[in-house]
Design a protein around this motif. Sequence first.
Motif: not given
Length: 86
Positions: A4-28
């Motif tokens: 639920a903490d991952l960014p929405p699928a329609n994310t178009r503006r990749w700010v640092a906070s969203r990027k790290i959520l995706v990185v952590r989501g994959v790594l975790y």
Amino acid sequence: MTRADLPPANTRRWVASRKILVVRGVLYGLIGLSDAKKKYGISDEEFNSWVSLVAEHGVEALKATALKKIDNLRESVKNDSTVTSD
């Protein structure tokens, strides 16, 4: 962190906070890399660059202003090594 903490699928503006959520989501293991690439429309190269930046320079490196500073520093080092090798 949960899915639920991952960014929405329609994310178009990749700010640092969203990027790290995706990185952590994959790594975790919350989302697979192939699923993240499909969901967010990102390439291997883009994802790997996010991971490398965090590993080398910390989470702050994902910010656009930090990226410019890192690029300038790399260019400066490259130019310095070219000058000294002559």
